[in-house]
Design an enzyme around this catalytic site. Structure first.
Site, PDB file in Angstrom:
ATOM      1  N   LYS A  36       0.885  -1.173   0.000  1.00 43.17           N
ATOM      2  CA  LYS A  36       0.000   0.000   0.000  1.00 43.17           C
ATOM      3  C   LYS A  36       0.917   1.215   0.000  1.00 43.17           C
ATOM      4  CE  LYS A  36      -1.947   3.072   1.699  1.00 43.17           C
ATOM      5  NZ  LYS A  36      -1.816   4.459   1.188  1.00 43.17           N
ATOM      6  N   GLU A  46       9.212   1.469  11.068  1.00 45.36           N
ATOM      7  CA  GLU A  46      10.284   2.450  10.828  1.00 45.36           C
ATOM      8  C   GLU A  46       9.616   3.813  10.840  1.00 45.36           C
ATOM      9  OE1 GLU A  46      13.370   1.388  10.522  1.00 45.36           O
ATOM     10  OE2 GLU A  46      13.048  -0.731  10.132  1.00 45.36           O
ATOM     11  N   GLU A  57       9.051  16.579  14.600  1.00 46.15           N
ATOM     12  CA  GLU A  57       9.536  16.327  13.248  1.00 46.15           C
ATOM     13  C   GLU A  57       8.848  17.281  12.278  1.00 46.15           C
ATOM     14  OE1 GLU A  57       8.417  12.635  11.247  1.00 46.15           O
ATOM     15  OE2 GLU A  57      10.515  12.343  10.720  1.00 46.15           O
ATOM     16  N   CYS A  61      13.734  10.542   6.913  1.00 44.24           N
ATOM     17  CA  CYS A  61      13.422  10.229   8.313  1.00 44.24           C
ATOM     18  C   CYS A  61      14.591  10.492   9.248  1.00 44.24           C
ATOM     19  CB  CYS A  61      12.985   8.771   8.419  1.00 44.24           C
ATOM     20  SG  CYS A  61      14.133   7.648   7.597  1.00 44.24           S
TER      21      CYS A  61
HETATM   22  P1  NAD Z   1       2.280   8.600   7.062  1.00 52.23           P
HETATM   23  O1  NAD Z   1       2.388   7.900   8.352  1.00 52.23           O
HETATM   24  O2  NAD Z   1       1.319   9.704   6.927  1.00 52.23           O
HETATM   25  O3  NAD Z   1       1.932   7.583   5.884  1.00 52.23           O
HETATM   26  C1  NAD Z   1       2.723   6.438   5.639  1.00 52.23           C
HETATM   27  C2  NAD Z   1       1.858   5.393   4.964  1.00 52.23           C
HETATM   28  O4  NAD Z   1       0.858   4.970   5.889  1.00 52.23           O
HETATM   29  C3  NAD Z   1       1.116   5.885   3.723  1.00 52.23           C
HETATM   30  O5  NAD Z   1       1.060   4.850   2.763  1.00 52.23           O
HETATM   31  C4  NAD Z   1      -0.272   6.161   4.271  1.00 52.23           C
HETATM   32  O6  NAD Z   1      -1.283   6.077   3.289  1.00 52.23           O
HETATM   33  C5  NAD Z   1      -0.424   5.048   5.282  1.00 52.23           C
HETATM   34  N1  NAD Z   1      -1.414   5.312   6.344  1.00 52.23           N
HETATM   35  C6  NAD Z   1      -1.864   6.494   6.804  1.00 52.23           C
HETATM   36  N2  NAD Z   1      -2.775   6.300   7.781  1.00 52.23           N
HETATM   37  C7  NAD Z   1      -2.890   4.965   7.956  1.00 52.23           C
HETATM   38  C8  NAD Z   1      -3.647   4.145   8.829  1.00 52.23           C
HETATM   39  N3  NAD Z   1      -4.462   4.657   9.725  1.00 52.23           N
HETATM   40  N4  NAD Z   1      -3.494   2.801   8.737  1.00 52.23           N
HETATM   41  C9  NAD Z   1      -2.645   2.266   7.850  1.00 52.23           C
HETATM   42  N5  NAD Z   1      -1.902   2.989   6.990  1.00 52.23           N
HETATM   43  C10 NAD Z   1      -2.020   4.333   7.042  1.00 52.23           C
HETATM   44  O7  NAD Z   1       3.765   9.067   6.700  1.00 52.23           O
HETATM   45  P2  NAD Z   1       4.216   9.939   5.449  1.00 52.23           P
HETATM   46  O8  NAD Z   1       3.764  11.324   5.713  1.00 52.23           O
HETATM   47  O9  NAD Z   1       3.839   9.259   4.178  1.00 52.23           O
HETATM   48  O10 NAD Z   1       5.805   9.838   5.554  1.00 52.23           O
HETATM   49  C11 NAD Z   1       6.543  10.654   6.375  1.00 52.23           C
HETATM   50  C12 NAD Z   1       6.874   9.965   7.680  1.00 52.23           C
HETATM   51  O11 NAD Z   1       7.546   8.738   7.413  1.00 52.23           O
HETATM   52  C13 NAD Z   1       7.819  10.759   8.535  1.00 52.23           C
HETATM   53  O12 NAD Z   1       7.413  10.714   9.864  1.00 52.23           O
HETATM   54  C14 NAD Z   1       9.154  10.040   8.352  1.00 52.23           C
HETATM   55  O13 NAD Z   1      10.062  10.218   9.412  1.00 52.23           O
HETATM   56  C15 NAD Z   1       8.701   8.635   8.240  1.00 52.23           C
HETATM   57  N6  NAD Z   1       9.721   7.809   7.585  1.00 52.23           N
HETATM   58  C16 NAD Z   1      10.437   6.935   8.352  1.00 52.23           C
HETATM   59  C17 NAD Z   1      11.462   6.172   7.762  1.00 52.23           C
HETATM   60  C18 NAD Z   1      12.271   5.208   8.596  1.00 52.23           C
HETATM   61  O14 NAD Z   1      12.930   4.354   8.008  1.00 52.23           O
HETATM   62  N7  NAD Z   1      12.258   5.307   9.909  1.00 52.23           N
HETATM   63  C19 NAD Z   1      11.729   6.299   6.395  1.00 52.23           C
HETATM   64  C20 NAD Z   1      10.963   7.204   5.646  1.00 52.23           C
HETATM   65  C21 NAD Z   1       9.961   7.950   6.257  1.00 52.23           C
END
Ligand code: NAD
Length: 499
Positions: A194, A269, A403, A303
Site C-alpha cells: 500500500k 520504521e 519532526e 526520516c
Molecule cells: P504517514 O504515516 O502519513 O503515511 C505512511 C503510509 O501509511 C502511507 O502509505 C499512508 O497512506 C499510510 N497510512 C496512513 N494512515 C494509515 C492508517 N491509519 N493505517 C494504515 N496505513 C495508514 O507518513 P508519510 O507522511 O507518508 O511519511 C513521512 C513519515 O515517514 C515521517 O514521519 C518520516 O520520518 C517517516 N519515515 C520513516 C522512515 C524510517 O525508516 N524510519 C523512512 C521514511 C519515512
C-alpha cells in the site's frame, strides 16, 4: 515562460506510463480497477498540476489482494528453490538497471525529488537488490544439542512467515519499496503493498516490471488508496501475517492497534529528530556540507535528517557563516531540471506544515537566519519552500522537538561533549545522528553516549544493506538491512526427532 510551462523532456516510456487514464491496482498479476470504481488524483509537487489518477482501493480490494497473496504463498511459489528466488532477484536487478531512467522520471513527477538526486541513488538500489539476492541463498536454521534422554535429534528450521502487508511513505518509494520486495522474494513470502496516496506511481510501475522479470502472479500485489481506508484495511486484515510499515509515529500507533486482531508481527520504521553534533575540532570543510545536506537532501523529507545541528560554542559563528555560504550553492527548482539540487515538498498540506513550523520557531524566539518563505515567481504553483536556518535554538523549542519533515535546519549551541550528548538524548526519537570531530576518542564517546539507531562519524546518511539501520524509542523497531531484516520475514520452527 514559467517553470511549470517549460518542457522538461520525459523519456518515451515514462510518457507512455504517465499518459494512462487511470493507474489501476495490481492484483494477481493483473491491472484491475477498484471494486468501488472510485479514483483519486495525485499531483506533481513541482507544478501543482494533476500528474495521474489512481484507483482508490478500499477494504474490498485489500481482501482480493490478500486472497491472491495467500493463494500465491500456498501455490507453486512455495516450491521455488533458493537458487530460483535468487535468480529472479538478479533478473529484477537487470530490469531495474535498464529501466532506471524511466523509473526516476516517474518518481520525479510524482514525488518531486530532483532527477539529479534520484540518479545518484541508483547504486544504493542496485546494492539493495543484490543484498536480498544474496540472502535468498543464505537462509539457515541450526542443529542444537539437547538434554533429552534417548536418541533425540534437535534442530531449528526457518520458514517464510506468510503474507506481508507493506505500507510505504511518499518520501522515496522507488528505493524504499525494495526493503519489502527484496525480503519478500528472498524469503518466499508474498505481499500486498500500500504505497502513499501522494506517491504511488513508481510502486505500480515496479510491480509490472517484477512480473515481466518472471515473478509469479499474486506474489507482489499493489493496492493504492487512502491510508485510513486501504492502509487501515491491510493493517487490520486477519489473513496478513506481518506488517512492514514505514511512516510517521502517529500512523505507527494506529497500525499497532489495528494489528492486534491477529497478533501480527510488526516492523515499524517511524519518524526522527536526529542530532548532528559538530565539535570545535571538526574539519569544517567536510562538516558544513555534510551537516547541511544531512538536513536539506530530499528537501528535508528524510526520516533520519539531522535537523538538530548541535555546534560547539567557539565555532558557532564560523560554522554558521560557512553554512549560509554553502546554501548559496543549492539550486531549488522543478524536479526534472537536471541542474536542480532541491525539489519541492510533497504537497500543499506538507508545505503548510513546514511554513507553520517556521512561524512557530520565530514565535519561540529562535532567530531565522535564512529562508522561511514559500518560493514564488516561476515556482509559485509548486510546493517550494526556501531552505531555512534557525540560529539560537534551544532544545525546549518545538522546532527542536517535533519532526518538521522539510528543509529547516536548527543550530543549537553547546559547551562540552557531555552537554551535547544530553541534548541529543533529550528527544522522544532515536533514529539517526552524527558526530564531527578529528579526535576519535571524542567521536566514540558520542557514539556510545547517544541513544539512537544509527550514528555516523564524520559523514552523514550512508546506508548499506549489509550493515542495516533501524530506530529506537519513538522511531520504531526492526532493522532495515542486515541478517536481522531477513530474519523478521521468517519464523523459527523447533524440531525434535526421536530416531
Ligand atoms: P504517514 O504515516 O502519513 O503515511 C505512511 C503510509 O501509511 C502511507 O502509505 C499512508 O497512506 C499510510 N497510512 C496512513 N494512515 C494509515 C492508517 N491509519 N493505517 C494504515 N496505513 C495508514 O507518513 P508519510 O507522511 O507518508 O511519511 C513521512 C513519515 O515517514 C515521517 O514521519 C518520516 O520520518 C517517516 N519515515 C520513516 C522512515 C524510517 O525508516 N524510519 C523512512 C521514511 C519515512
Amino acid at each position: 515562460m514559467t517553470t511549470s510551462q517549460q518542457n522538461f523532456a520525459l523519456c518515451e516510456q515514462a510518457q507512455v506510463f504517465l499518459s494512462r487514464d487511470v493507474h489501476q491496482l495490481v492484483i494477481d498479476g493483473q491491472n484491475v480497477p477498484a471494486e468501488s470504481g472510485q479514483t483519486l488524483i495525485t499531483v506533481n509537487p513541482s507544478t501543482g498540476e494533476t500528474v495521474a489518477r489512481l484507483a482508490a482501493g478500499d477494504q474490498a480490494d485489500v481482501d482480493r489482494a490478500v486472497l491472491a497473496a495467500r493463494r500465491a504463498f500456498n501455490g507453486p511459489w512455495s516450491t521455488w528453490t533458493p537458487y530460483e528466488r535468487q535468480a529472479l532477484l538478479t533478473r529484477i536487478a537487470q530490469f531495474l538497471d535498464e529501466r532506471f531512467e524511466e523509473l526516476i522520471q516517474i518518481e520525479a513527477m510524482d514525488m518531486g525529488a530532483p532527477v539529479s538526486r534520484l540518479r545518484s541513488t541508483k547504486p544504493a538500489l542496485m546494492k539493495m537488490v543484490s543484498f536480498f539476492a544474496s540472502q535468498a541463498a543464505n537462509i539457515a536454521g541450526e542443529t542444537l544439542m539437547n538434554g533429552i534422554p534417548g536418541n533425540v535429534t534437535t534442530m531449528t528450521l526457518k520458514a517464510p512467515v506468510g503474507v506481508i502487508g507493506g505500507i510505504i511513505p511518499w518520501n522515496g518509494p522507488l528505493n524504499s519499496q525494495f526493503w519489502i520486495i527484496g525480503a519478500v522474494l528472498a524469503s518466499g513470502c508474498t505481499a500486498v503493498l500500500k504505497p502513499s496516496e501522494d506517491a504511488s506511481l513508481s510502486v505500480l510501475r515496479v510491480a509490472e516490471i517484477l512480473h515481466e522479470a518472471g515473478m509469479p502472479a499474486g506474489v507482489i500485489n499493489v493496492v493504492t488508496g487512502l491510508g485510513k481506508e486501504a492502509g487501515h484495511a491491510l493493517a487490520a486484515h486477519p489473513d496478513v501475517d506481518r506488517i512492514a510499515f514505514t511512516g510517521s509515529t502517529q500512523t505507527g500507533r494506529s497500525i499497532i492497534q489495528a494489528s492486534t486482531v491477529n497478533i501480527k508481527k510488526l516492523q515499524l520504521e517511524l519518524g526522527g529528530k536526529s542530532a548532528d553534533i559538530v565539535c570545535s575540532d571538526a574539519d569544517l570543510d567536510k562538516a558544513v556540507p555534510g551537516a547541511a545536506m544531512g538536513v536539506f537532501a530530499n528537501s528535508g523529507q528524510i526520516c533520519f535528517a539531522g535537523t538538530r545541528v548541535l555546534v560547539q560554542r567557539p565555532i558557532v559563528d564560523e560554522f554558521t557563516d560557512r553554512l549560509l555560504a554553502f546554501m548559496d550553492t543549492l539550486r531549488v527548482g522543478h524536479s526534472l531540471d537536471a541542474a536542480v539540487t532541491l525539489g519541492p515538498v510533497i504537497s500543499q498540506p506538507q508545505l503548510d506544515k513546514v511554513l507553520s513550523y517556521i512561524d512557530i520557531g520565530r514565535e519561540e524566539g529562535a532567530e531565522l537566519l535564512r529562508g522561511g518563505q514559500r518560493i514564488g515567481g516561476e515556482l509559485e504553483n509548486g510546493y517550494f519552500v526556501q531552505p531555512s536556518v534557525f540560529g539560537g535554538v534551544t532544545n525546549k523549542m518545538r522546532i527542536a522537538r517535533e519532526e518538521i519533515f522539510g528543509p529547516v535546519l536548527s543550530i543549537l549551541p553547546f559547551d562540552d561533549v557531555d552537554e551535547a550528548i544530553a541534548i541529543a538524548n533529550d528527544s522522544e526519537y532515536g533514529l539517526g545522528g552524527a558526530v564531527w570531530s578529528q579526535n576519535l576518542s571524542t567521536a566514540l564517546r558520542v557514539v556510545h553516549g547517544v541513544h539512537t539507531g544509527t550514528m555516523w562519524v564524520n559523514c552523514y546518511g550512508y546506508i548499506d544493506p549489509l550493515v542495516g539501520f533501524g530506530g529506537t524509542k519513538l522511531s520504531g523497531y526492526g532493522s532495515k538491512g542486515s541478517a536481522a531484516h531477513m530474519d523478521t520475514y521468517l519464523y523459527t520452527k523447533s524440531v525434535y526427532m526421536q530416531l
